[in-house]
Design a protein around this motif. Sequence first.
Motif, PDB file in Angstrom:
ATOM      1  N   ARG A 159      -3.907   4.389  -0.806  1.00 43.69           N
ATOM      2  CA  ARG A 159      -4.812   4.809   0.266  1.00 43.69           C
ATOM      3  C   ARG A 159      -4.318   6.148   0.807  1.00 43.69           C
ATOM      4  NH1 ARG A 159      -6.971   1.094  -1.539  1.00 43.69           N
ATOM      5  NH2 ARG A 159      -7.850  -0.833  -0.604  1.00 43.69           N
ATOM      6  N   TYR A 160      -5.193   7.144   0.877  1.00 45.95           N
ATOM      7  CA  TYR A 160      -4.793   8.458   1.397  1.00 45.95           C
ATOM      8  C   TYR A 160      -6.009   9.152   1.980  1.00 45.95           C
ATOM      9  CZ  TYR A 160      -2.310  12.944   1.685  1.00 45.95           C
ATOM     10  OH  TYR A 160      -1.705  14.093   2.136  1.00 45.95           O
ATOM     11  N   THR A 161      -5.968   9.475   3.293  1.00 45.41           N
ATOM     12  CA  THR A 161      -7.139  10.086   3.933  1.00 45.41           C
ATOM     13  C   THR A 161      -6.951  11.595   4.096  1.00 45.41           C
ATOM     14  OG1 THR A 161      -6.306   9.970   6.215  1.00 45.41           O
ATOM     15  CG2 THR A 161      -7.363   7.977   5.312  1.00 45.41           C
ATOM     16  N   ARG A 216      -2.486   3.211   9.760  1.00 42.84           N
ATOM     17  CA  ARG A 216      -2.751   2.107   8.833  1.00 42.84           C
ATOM     18  C   ARG A 216      -1.435   1.523   8.314  1.00 42.84           C
ATOM     19  NH1 ARG A 216      -4.509   4.854   4.951  1.00 42.84           N
ATOM     20  NH2 ARG A 216      -2.404   4.939   4.083  1.00 42.84           N
ATOM     21  N   ASP A 237      -3.323   7.813   8.341  1.00 41.91           N
ATOM     22  CA  ASP A 237      -2.508   7.182   7.293  1.00 41.91           C
ATOM     23  C   ASP A 237      -1.289   6.466   7.867  1.00 41.91           C
ATOM     24  OD1 ASP A 237      -3.336   9.822   4.991  1.00 41.91           O
ATOM     25  OD2 ASP A 237      -4.050   7.746   4.958  1.00 41.91           O
ATOM     26  N   SER A 242      -1.802  -0.998  -3.727  1.00 43.23           N
ATOM     27  CA  SER A 242      -3.042  -0.217  -3.553  1.00 43.23           C
ATOM     28  C   SER A 242      -2.675   1.185  -3.088  1.00 43.23           C
ATOM     29  CB  SER A 242      -3.929  -0.876  -2.492  1.00 43.23           C
ATOM     30  OG  SER A 242      -4.384  -2.128  -2.959  1.00 43.23           O
ATOM     31  N   ILE A 271       0.862  -1.191   0.000  1.00 45.74           N
ATOM     32  CA  ILE A 271       0.000   0.000   0.000  1.00 45.74           C
ATOM     33  C   ILE A 271       0.898   1.241   0.000  1.00 45.74           C
ATOM     34  CG2 ILE A 271      -1.736   1.334   1.289  1.00 45.74           C
ATOM     35  CD1 ILE A 271      -2.558  -1.309   2.675  1.00 45.74           C
ATOM     36  N   SER A 309       0.794   5.621   0.164  1.00 41.31           N
ATOM     37  CA  SER A 309      -0.103   6.693   0.623  1.00 41.31           C
ATOM     38  C   SER A 309       0.562   8.044   0.361  1.00 41.31           C
ATOM     39  CB  SER A 309      -0.374   6.508   2.124  1.00 41.31           C
ATOM     40  OG  SER A 309      -1.307   7.447   2.602  1.00 41.31           O
TER      41      SER A 309
END
Length: 344
Positions: free
Chosen positions: A244-246, A255, A252, A242, A208, A210
């Motif tokens: 994923r970035y909030t 996770r 972040d 993958s 992952i 980010s």
Amino acid sequence: MPKMRFMTIERHIIEGEKKHPGATGELSRLLSDLVLAFKVISLEVNKAGLVDILGFAGSENVHGEQVKKLDVYAHEMMFKAMDHGGHLCIMASEEEEDIIHIPSNYEIGKYVLLFDPLDGSSNIDANVSIGTIFSIYKRVSEDGHPGTQEDCLQQGLNQVVAGYVVYGSSTILVYTTGDGVHGFTLDPSIGEFILSHEDIRIPKKGKIYSINEGNYKYWHPGLKKYIKHLQEEDAESQRPYSSRYTGSMVADVHRTLLYGGIFMYPADSRSPKGKLRLMYECNPMAMIMEAAGGRASDGTKRIVEIEPTNLHERTPIFIGSEYDVKQVEEFMANEESLSWIDKL
Ligand code: P6P
């Protein structure tokens, strides 16, 4: 999976103190004061949607950013919980331009507390996880006197405790004293942080990544190549990764710590030092990640080795699984565009 011991964070702190024969208990009491602040902030964050605490407080913080009421509340709660315990000689907060002195009517202690009271606050109204990040040092100035800027501007290597609280679907406190990384989940029914993640270890390699890809245009060419590399198909190296970035560092990084992979906030042609703050965001996260077997760098050297010069200075950060952080460092080092960075 060994059965998790039923343990509160207070008990865990005391057990940790017993491993250090010379311990006076002062650090344990400091941490317990912090835990109280986190419980109160969590209560407020979790009900923020129900009372008129959302929205802008109408003021701006030291960085010229609109301040939301919860930011102010969290900052004030941290100060009120920590100013009178007699454990600190000085504090510093993302919300205050200058160092924060202990009121003269309170005892001066030997520790230094740096904190970001509510990181990710731009996400508050969207109910995305936000968090508190904290970093604790021993003072370097003479005991018995008010703390100084010098006490606050220490290398991350000198941290004695680092931790964060993520206010999300549940409230989780993660901290390290350098002897392992441990997570505690708040049980609101009893008001206790209960050990839920003992001795967290980050996978040596993740799958992952980010990063805010909206800034792609401004990135170092080596970073552009790295991200494209992650998006190629190769089963052996588990690519494509993958994404994923909030937009909330605490969420972040949390996770990344649990699942592995890499979180990045790089320098770019618009922000030569990146965005995230060294003293109360990157250093504590770096101590935690290294204690969990990961890596945290500014793209060339360890975050914790940076010699700070300013309380609110920013640094690029690449943090997560050792394999992934080292790989992005290689991509950037191998690009002739290092001159690109030199031109910033
Ligand atoms: P961008 C939140 O405002 C924050 O300080 C960090 O929590 C987060 O990682 C970063 O900024 C997000 O910044 O530029 O991607 O919105």
